[in-house]
Scaffold this active site. Structure first.
Site, PDB file in Angstrom:
ATOM      1  N   SER A 238     -41.787   6.913  47.470  1.00  0.00           N
ATOM      2  CA  SER A 238     -42.589   6.647  48.655  1.00  0.00           C
ATOM      3  C   SER A 238     -44.057   6.839  48.309  1.00  0.00           C
ATOM      4  O   SER A 238     -44.413   7.163  47.167  1.00  0.00           O
ATOM      5  CB  SER A 238     -42.193   7.584  49.804  1.00  0.00           C
ATOM      6  OG  SER A 238     -42.551   8.927  49.490  1.00  0.00           O
ATOM      7  N   LYS A 239     -44.918   6.665  49.310  1.00  0.00           N
ATOM      8  CA  LYS A 239     -46.364   6.737  49.073  1.00  0.00           C
ATOM      9  C   LYS A 239     -46.804   8.111  48.581  1.00  0.00           C
ATOM     10  O   LYS A 239     -47.862   8.229  47.956  1.00  0.00           O
ATOM     11  CB  LYS A 239     -47.121   6.368  50.348  1.00  0.00           C
ATOM     12  CG  LYS A 239     -47.008   4.892  50.702  1.00  0.00           C
ATOM     13  CD  LYS A 239     -47.809   4.550  51.941  1.00  0.00           C
ATOM     14  CE  LYS A 239     -47.700   3.056  52.264  1.00  0.00           C
ATOM     15  NZ  LYS A 239     -48.449   2.707  53.489  1.00  0.00           N
ATOM     16  N   ARG A 240     -46.007   9.136  48.876  1.00  0.00           N
ATOM     17  CA  ARG A 240     -46.411  10.471  48.410  1.00  0.00           C
ATOM     18  C   ARG A 240     -46.346  10.582  46.884  1.00  0.00           C
ATOM     19  O   ARG A 240     -46.919  11.487  46.294  1.00  0.00           O
ATOM     20  CB  ARG A 240     -45.548  11.557  49.052  1.00  0.00           C
ATOM     21  CG  ARG A 240     -44.097  11.575  48.611  1.00  0.00           C
ATOM     22  CD  ARG A 240     -43.357  12.760  49.239  1.00  0.00           C
ATOM     23  NE  ARG A 240     -41.933  12.720  48.905  1.00  0.00           N
ATOM     24  CZ  ARG A 240     -41.020  12.074  49.594  1.00  0.00           C
ATOM     25  NH1 ARG A 240     -41.391  11.386  50.674  1.00  0.00           N
ATOM     26  NH2 ARG A 240     -39.749  12.080  49.248  1.00  0.00           N
ATOM     27  N   HIS A 241     -45.645   9.634  46.244  1.00  0.00           N
ATOM     28  CA  HIS A 241     -45.543   9.634  44.784  1.00  0.00           C
ATOM     29  C   HIS A 241     -46.596   8.727  44.144  1.00  0.00           C
ATOM     30  O   HIS A 241     -46.645   8.600  42.929  1.00  0.00           O
ATOM     31  CB  HIS A 241     -44.143   9.165  44.354  1.00  0.00           C
ATOM     32  CG  HIS A 241     -43.037  10.008  44.895  1.00  0.00           C
ATOM     33  ND1 HIS A 241     -42.139   9.537  45.840  1.00  0.00           N
ATOM     34  CD2 HIS A 241     -42.691  11.301  44.648  1.00  0.00           C
ATOM     35  CE1 HIS A 241     -41.279  10.509  46.133  1.00  0.00           C
ATOM     36  NE2 HIS A 241     -41.593  11.569  45.424  1.00  0.00           N
TER      37      HIS A 241
END
Length: 467
Positions: A238-241
């Protein structure tokens, strides 16, 4: 052996993400490896969420990666008559039926089943009611209630599903739109798809789809379910990665060949080899070497690959690619050949095109601003005479080449009994405005005698103003 036909079938509800791009790549490589056909199909039956912008973003992402298709793009929204003909056939053969159960009724039954420890599957209320087509009516597939369905997967091996666990799935909604599990089967049948390569989040859909193939008397394609891509924390990417959009990496200055190489190695291997050309990937790709465990997305490895490809790329190609990034610095490139000569001075030290562009403005700006602290440290009054003498030496050079300048400076420093570092940083600051730059002689060769002379003359005036 029949011609191999694969497909990539994204839903146009967002950008082309990393996982989708890898799925497209594996299908493309498999088709190219075996001289087959790669088909692009846009699954846009979700009218509320599908957009033309998302469709274009998917096409742009594939084109950037160099993943070309032989047929398509086909759009499911333009194939409704085909789906309807198959639905009518299944209903007429008693293999599908009309259902009037309302969503709120189904939700209440689902909750009740869960509360009693049962499976939240459809209970078959309308299975034998003989209903006709009408408003608020859906069509359900009459699934087999006995035996098992085995998915013989080319990656995961055999997986057995109990047919009693599979309910009568809806194949057409009340608005007339086919559902995913039905439309994808009809598309794969009519497009003669031989191999379905997709993420393993679709594995649970596969037994239902196999039953549809069998009900229609059509051959079942080979399935290969590829493990998901996870972040370093083992959670779904996801965007957190980091960025998950393929085109976001284009905007961050990544090269398509680096992304293609990275995606191929994200779940597939060929010995210990890390660097693959496009031709090598086609030659060596096989489903047998796709791993069974999830691929872990590693931004640092992708960045390392990108630095490698930047270092190896033709400067003329890089010049064209870096132009839009220079424009972000307010630089309009009028002489691309000059830019191409500057590229090699930054290739070994640039991990992205953004970095490369960030290190290039001094090549194009005539009025440089010197870093203030550096100017105080290096542009001191005692250096003025040396800079003036160096300027005269450079004016007398018949050729403005690195080796000529290096020899000139070596002789000059010996005559003045000084170390090169005494004048290196002042010169670097005068020529680039910074204390960190490519090698002094290589950047001077690129700048050329006219620019170097002008900048040194300006530097001398600056030194004189500090008296």
């Amino acid at each position: 052996m029949a011609e191999i036909r694969t497909r990539f079938s994204p839903s146009p509800t967002g950008y082309l993400h990393i996982g989708g791009a890898r799925t497209a790549l594996f299908n493309w490589l498999f088709a190219r490896r075996h001289g087959g056909t790669f088909i692009l199909r846009i699954e846009d039956t979700d009218v509320a969420r599908s957009t033309e912008e998302a469709t274009q973003a998917i096409l742009d992402g594939l084109k950037w990666l160099g993943i070309d298709w032989d047929e398509g793009p086909y759009f499911q929204s333009q194939r409704l008559d085909i789906y309807q003909s198959y639905i009518d056939r299944l209903v007429s053969e008693g293999k599908a039926y009309y259902c009037s159960c309302l969503p709120e009724e189904l939700e209440a039954k689902r909750k009740a089943a869960l509360a009693e420890g049962g499976k939240p599957k459809y209970d078959g209320t309308c299975r034998n009611r003989g209903l006709k087509k009408g408003p608020d009516i859906v069509v359900r597939f009459r699934a087999t209630e006995y035996g098992t369905t085995v998915v013989h997967d080319l990656v995961k091996g055999a997986t057995v599903f109990d047919n009693a666990e599979l309910d009568d799935l809806i194949i057409q909604r009340s608005d007339g739109m086919p559902t995913y599990n039905f439309a994808v089967v009809i598309d794969d049948i009519s497009m003669e798809i031989t191999h379905v390569i997709r993420g393993d989040d679709h594995l649970n859909n596969t037994p239902r789809q196999i039953l549809l193939y069998e009900a229609l008397g059509c051959p079942v394609p080979e399935f290969a379910h590829v493990p998901m891509i996870l972040g370093a924390d083992r959670r779904r990417l996801s965007k957190r990665h980091g960025a998950t959009s393929v085109l976001a990496y284009k905007e961050m200055g990544y090269l398509p060949q680096a992304m293609l190489n990275y995606l191929a190695r994200l779940g597939w291997s060929h010995g210990d080899q890390e660097i693959f050309s496009r031709e090598e990937l086609i030659e060596k790709f096989s489903l047998e070497n796709v791993g069974k465990s999830a691929g872990i997305f590693n931004p640092d490895k992708l960045l390392w690959l990108n630095a490698h490809y930047i270092k190896e790329e033709d400067p003329n190609k890089l010049a064209r690619l870096v132009v839009p990034f220079l424009e972000q610095h307010g630089i309009k490139v009028e002489d691309v050949s000059y830019l191409a000569r500057a590229i090699p001075t930054l290739q070994p030290r640039s991990k992205t095109l953004v970095e490369m562009a960030g290190g290039m403005p001094f090549y194009f700006k005539d009025e440089l601003e010197y870093e203030e602290k550096a100017a105080q440290k290096f542009l001191t009054l005692d250096i003025k005479g040396l800079i003036q003498q160096i300027l005269e030496e450079l004016k007398g050079l018949p050729f403005f080449r690195q080796e000529d300048m290096e020899a000139t400076f070596e002789r000059f420093c010996a005559e003045k009994d000084i170390k090169f570092k005494k004048i290196a940083q002042p010169l670097r600051l005068i020529l680039t405005g910074k204390t960190v730059s490519p090698g002094l002689f290589e950047l001077m060769e690129v700048l050329g005698p006219e620019r170097v002379v002008k900048r040194l003359e300006r530097g001398i005036k600056y030194l004189a103003s500090r008296v």
